[in-house]
Design an enzyme around this catalytic site. Sequence first.
Site, short mmCIF file in Angstrom:
data_model
loop_
_atom_site.label_atom_id
_atom_site.label_comp_id
_atom_site.label_asym_id
_atom_site.label_seq_id
_atom_site.Cartn_x
_atom_site.Cartn_y
_atom_site.Cartn_z
N ASN A 1 20.60 -6.61 6.34
CA ASN A 1 20.28 -7.16 4.50
C ASN A 1 20.83 -6.22 3.57
OD1 ASN A 1 21.18 -8.46 2.13
ND2 ASN A 1 18.60 -8.72 1.83
N PHE B 1 0.23 -1.21 0.38
CA PHE B 1 0.07 -0.06 -0.10
C PHE B 1 0.65 1.22 -0.60
CE2 PHE B 1 -2.17 3.16 3.72
CZ PHE B 1 -2.17 3.57 2.38
N ASP C 1 12.51 -11.76 -1.77
CA ASP C 1 12.61 -11.84 -0.11
C ASP C 1 13.68 -10.05 -0.20
OD1 ASP C 1 11.55 -13.19 2.58
OD2 ASP C 1 13.36 -11.97 2.71
N ASP D 1 10.91 -6.70 -3.42
CA ASP D 1 9.08 -7.20 -3.27
C ASP D 1 9.02 -8.74 -2.62
OD1 ASP D 1 6.45 -7.63 -2.17
OD2 ASP D 1 6.25 -5.17 -2.06
N ASN D 2 8.43 -9.49 -1.90
CA ASN D 2 8.03 -11.18 -2.21
C ASN D 2 7.01 -11.35 -2.23
OD1 ASN D 2 7.66 -10.63 -0.20
ND2 ASN D 2 8.78 -12.39 1.44
N THR E 1 2.49 -9.41 1.11
CA THR E 1 1.44 -8.83 1.54
C THR E 1 1.42 -7.89 0.58
OG1 THR E 1 2.80 -7.47 2.93
CG2 THR E 1 1.82 -9.58 4.10
N TYR F 1 6.30 -7.38 15.69
CA TYR F 1 6.22 -6.56 14.99
C TYR F 1 6.90 -5.06 15.28
CZ TYR F 1 4.86 -2.95 11.61
OH TYR F 1 4.84 -1.11 10.63
#
Length: 317
Positions: free
Chosen positions: A100, A12, A57, A32-33, A36, A148
């Site tokens: 990373n 989003f 990832d 982006d994997n 979501t 989170y």
Amino acid sequence: MAHIVLTGGAGFLGSHMCDRLLAENHTVTVVDNLSTGRPVNLEHLAGESRFTLIQQDACAPLEVDGPVDYVMHLASPASPPDFARIPFECLRAGSFATHNMLEFALNRGARFLLASTSEIYGDPPAEFHPQTEAYAGNVSPIGRRSVYDEAKRYAETVTMTYQRECGLETRIVRIFNTYGPRMRPDDGRVVTNFICQALRGEPLTLYGEGKQTRSFCYVTDLVDGIYRLLLSDEPEPVNIGNPFEFTVRTLAEKILELTGGASELVTVPLPFEDDPKQRKPDISKARHVLGWEPKVSIDEGLGYTIDYLRDQILQTQ
Ligand code: UDP
């Protein structure tokens, strides 16, 4: 013009960030994997020569051709139901993926921006309301939100350590509740839940009594604040959010009014025991350092979001 590597660009916020960066004439590589994030959020960029999507990832070794000027690490699940559904992904996004991408930025001589969160403040008591950047937080290390919250707190720590120990230029944005088109209709957040429930004529689910407060920022305002921070000289965290605070119950009533819905409000038990009771950003620093403040009113922003979700619901019928 700059080349920006953006993790989480299919999400989003990330997809709106892509739009802004491309509008500023930059070149964007998204990592982006699609855990979501959704390809549909980037569909309109097909054929754009300054845009590339690498589906992998953010924890995996990354190969990108040519110079890289900025790395923006936005990738992470971020809706509370995802904290329970994919807890290890939340932990990995804040920890391994942050390491990373910091290493990648260091190797490529790029500036690094971390998308952090108001969740690092946890459940703030009344004397720390609204929250300034100086507030250290009241976070449970073992609650359901901790996968989170603590991962993002760790992400801030490791980012500041790369800045101090390696001389990496870093920026940290603490993002407060944000809403707008391209949210997943089923992401389980309060704005999407209430709008979809109102549009379907279902009861609106107030968790607890609905007395808890939040302050909601429209996505284009948020993206503008993040972009200004990226280009700024500010090395410490900056809150970006809309300080207009109201209760969840008031949000429900507003959404019913704007949708013209006639659903009832029902109370259901809080799914997470560590649900913050109040949250409101102090944006003095963003005003002062970035010359930023939100511009889109809640009625206008909810209007755009309702239109988007109405279309989404029609498409799945
Ligand atoms: N909430 C609610 N009904 C819902 C979804 C959420 O009352 O259907 C509440 C939730 O308990 C929280 C607030 O709305 O207090 C904001 O929830 P959201 O998941 O959007 O984000 P959070 O700020 O909790 O990360």
